[in-house]
Enzyme design. Structure first.
Site, PDB file in Angstrom:
ATOM      1  N   ASP A 448      61.250  70.050  59.071  1.00  0.00           N
ATOM      2  CA  ASP A 448      60.422  71.342  59.603  1.00  0.00           C
ATOM      3  C   ASP A 448      61.027  71.903  60.669  1.00  0.00           C
ATOM      4  O   ASP A 448      62.178  71.654  61.119  1.00  0.00           O
ATOM      5  CB  ASP A 448      59.195  70.751  60.250  1.00  0.00           C
ATOM      6  CG  ASP A 448      57.827  71.636  60.315  1.00  0.00           C
ATOM      7  OD1 ASP A 448      58.205  72.863  59.971  1.00  0.00           O
ATOM      8  OD2 ASP A 448      56.816  71.061  60.193  1.00  0.00           O
ATOM      9  N   ASP A 516      51.025  77.033  55.860  1.00  0.00           N
ATOM     10  CA  ASP A 516      50.123  76.150  56.589  1.00  0.00           C
ATOM     11  C   ASP A 516      48.889  76.333  56.126  1.00  0.00           C
ATOM     12  O   ASP A 516      47.961  75.534  56.252  1.00  0.00           O
ATOM     13  CB  ASP A 516      50.448  76.062  58.043  1.00  0.00           C
ATOM     14  CG  ASP A 516      51.493  75.246  58.529  1.00  0.00           C
ATOM     15  OD1 ASP A 516      52.245  74.524  57.796  1.00  0.00           O
ATOM     16  OD2 ASP A 516      51.797  75.340  59.755  1.00  0.00           O
TER      17      ASP A 516
END
Length: 693
Positions: A448, A516
């Site tokens: 990430d 997301d």
């Protein structure tokens, strides 16, 4: 295939259906000749006479015709190359020669020189995609500053009414397609955030009247995961050029000391006469064949623990989720954020990549072994490029982050960015990740990157702005090193969703986290845009809880959530401990169905039958004798019936059996009954499978 004219000054690269040609004049001006349908070398040479226009006041005949515009001389277009020394600025090159790899991949190299600056333009045709990049070497005795060094300028044929396609967005709303008329002047997209960004994907396409399956489309995509810029310019004489590369502005990329060199990222271009869909399928095939590692391997169905647990992680709780995930057919179990250091919230722990001893007393290996015993692979989440001020790493090395002296260190998500351009930071991260992967049987790493650059300073470094480029190059080096040491470990690129998606990171990762936003209705538009350039094989999509409490509280059926997510690499991210036995049984059925159609979805040709514009949206995948249609009905109004779908790319002389209804259809298939029996109301979805008989 590469062909060279007898005089050695015209070069033609040819793919299965396209061609690309350049010509060098007697005074060493490199001109663009052709990009479009495949042509012969003789036809390319016939384009040379009259290529340069007669003199016009206040204009340059080179503008819009030069293959790689440099700064300096009679040029007024945006330069692809801008170089500065202590004495001067600009480039005045001469041609030195060319080489080509006749036995390998056909790479063409055109070599130029300006004093101590060696310039090599690289070309390679892979199917119908032209890869272009540039190598710059300082072979002189003084430093050279690269203010701008783009890999390519693309020149389009003279036409009226060009239309520009781009993918724009923001966090949780990435990859949304926009098509607008191109007007005179420069249209600039890019990122000045240190990573690819949620705001634009580094891709553009231009057409003059194409539709989904017909008409010429020109597309360009940049393979770079840092700050970048693509400028599309319609010049005063209506010519169009596209210039792009690393870095957002012209304030300086790198300082090349004598003996040093810099190789730009690849800027790839594609011509297709098959409309937007044909261009997309060509991009997808190119990435599966030449970019994505191990693309012939289908990606497993995963479960990710984030939305179920957030930071509240224990070994017992993860084991319970693993049992439930295995029971519905999940193949890869991923422990997300919260397993390491003092990571009980987003305020602490980043940088300390050791299992939390209170949560995992024996480390991660016991959980990994348990997951493997359940028949699943084991994965973890990391964010190596970041650090919390509340961490052992930061307390020991506060100078390892990007910062400007005398200025406040800006925190996003309570974290700072490590200066990965530093060799000591690179080595620390290698040691931490190497130890982690060596001590735990990890099969998958979700990497990430949850904030942008803001204080990109490097006190004490003579040329601090190099960190914008060298951070990305070091990120690539670290990933390459890990993949070499652990070839069986898969990697996913994530940046708060789709903030780091490009051909550069895709050449080092197995899949990407698209957004997301896991709301299945929003995802239809995000995935539609994503598919313009990237294949389903890399597009991770999750089924999460309903209502979607992470974003909009919209409720949707498990059926709709699964069909929406089955358009890519299927994952599950809901709190399985809260799912009823009926929901778990239904989920198990959808997972089984996805595994059956997975080869077609992940490796097949994709046809966008209907865009997600409010009613029925549908996407088709075809591979060999198998075809799959995923259809989602967003809303029905005024008693309208579900419209029929005409499938594409099938053999008109063959017949196809619908496995849901048993009906036999001709090759020019028009689906009626299979859709209408599977779609019964708003936010409904269905899967239709056909097999050639």
């Amino acid at each position: 295939m590469l062909e060279i004219a007898g005089n050695g000054r015209t070069w033609l690269l040819s793919g299965p259906s396209s061609g690309y040609a350049v010509h060098l004049t007697d005074d060493d001006v490199l001109l663009h000749l052709h990009w479009g349908p495949r042509i012969s070398l003789a036809a390319a040479e016939s384009l040379v006479p009259g290529l340069l226009p007669p003199y016009r006041p206040f204009e340059s005949g080179l503008d819009g015709r030069e293959e790689y515009p440099v700064e300096g001389g009679a040029r007024f277009v945006r330069p692809a190359l801008s170089v500065r020394t202590a004495e001067r600025r600009g480039t005045e090159w001469h041609f030195e020669g060319h080489e080509h790899d006749a036995s390998g991949d056909g790479e063409l190299r055109l070599r130029f020189r300006d004093g101590g600056l060696a310039i090599t333009l690289h070309y390679r045709m892979r199917d119908d995609v032209v890869e272009r990049w540039v190598t710059l070497g300082n072979e002189g005795g003084e430093p050279l500053e690269l203010l701008r060094a783009d890999p390519a300028t693309w020149t389009l044929p003279e036409r009226e009414d060009w239309r520009l396609s781009q993918l724009h967005g923001r966090w949780a709303a990435e990859s949304r397609l926009a098509r607008t008329p191109l007007t005179y002047g420069d249209k600039i997209i890019g990122s000045r955030r240190g990573h690819t960004g949620h705001q634009h994907l580094p891709w553009v396409a231009l057409d003059t009247g194409a539709d989904e399956e017909h008409g010429e489309v020109y597309g360009c995509a940049l393979a770079w995961s840092g700050s970048w810029r693509i400028a599309v310019a319609q010049l005063p004489d209506a010519r169009v050029q596209i210039t792009g590369g690393a870095g957002y502005d012209d304030s300086g990329l790198l300082l090349l000391e004598p003996g040093e060199s810099y190789t730009t990222p690849v800027f790839a271009g594609l011509w297709s006469d098959g409309g937007f869909g044909g261009a997309s399928r060509a991009w997808h095939a190119y990435q599966r064949a030449y970019v994505v590692p191990d693309a012939e391997r289908d990606r497993p169905v995963l479960f990710n623990s984030w939305e179920a647990t957030h930071f509240d992680i224990t070994e017992e709780q993860q084991s319970l989720l693993a049992r439930r995930a295995a029971a519905i057919g999940v193949e890869l179990f991923v422990v997300d954020d919260g397993w390491f250091g003092s990571r009980t919230s987003d305020r602490a722990g980043l940088g300390d990549w050791r299992p939390n001893p209170d949560r995992f007393p024996g480390g991660l290996k016991p959980l990994a072994d348990y997951v493997h015993a359940l028949g699943m692979q084991f994965g973890i989440w990391v964010e190596p490029e970041m650090v919390n001020p509340d961490s052992d790493l930061y307390r020991a090395h506060p100078d390892w982050v990007q910062f400007q002296p005398g200025r406040r260190r800006t925190e996003f998500r309570n974290q700072l960015v490590l200066n990965l351009a530093r060799e000591d930071v690179q080595e620390y991260l290698w040691e931490q990740l190497d130890d982690l992967l060596a001590s735990t049987p990890v099969d998958y790493v979700k990497w990430d990157f949850n904030r942008c650059f803001t204080d990109a300073g490097w006190p004490g470094e003579p040329y601090p702005q190099r960190l914008w480029v060298d951070h990305v190059r070091s990120f690539y080096t670290l990933l390459d090193r890990l993949r070499s040491a652990y070839p069986d470990v898969a990697f996913e690129s994530c940046s708060g969703g789709g903030g780091r998606i490009d051909l550069g990171v895709m050449s080092r990762t197995d899949q990407v986290w698209t957004s997301d936003n896991t709301d299945p209705l929003d995802r239809l538009e995000i995935q539609h845009g994503f598919s313009q350039i990237h294949p389903a094989r890399v597009m991770a999509a999750w089924v999460t809880d309903s209502p979607n409490i992470q974003l909009n509280h919209r409720a949707s059926s498990l059926r709709f959530r699964f069909v929406s997510a089955m358009a890519g690499v299927l994952g599950v991210g809901g709190h399985l401990s809260d799912w009823s036995e009926e929901e778990l049984a239904e989920a198990r059925g959808w997972v089984e169905l996805y595994k059956e159609i997975r080869p077609v979805v992940q490796r097949g040709g994709q046809y966008r039958l209907r865009p997600p514009e409010g009613g029925l949206s549908a996407v088709q995948y075809s591979l060999g004798d198998e075809t799959v249609v995923l259809a989602c009905l967003q809303a029905q109004r005024y008693g309208e019936r579900v419209p029929a779908l005409r499938l594409r790319g099938l053999d008109p002389a063959a017949s196809y059996e619908c496995r849901e209804t048993g009906e036999v259809h001709p090759g020019a298939v028009l689906l009626h009954h299979g859709l209408r029996t599977g779609l019964q109301g708003d936010l409904d979805a269905t899967v239709v499978r056909l097999r050639r008989i």
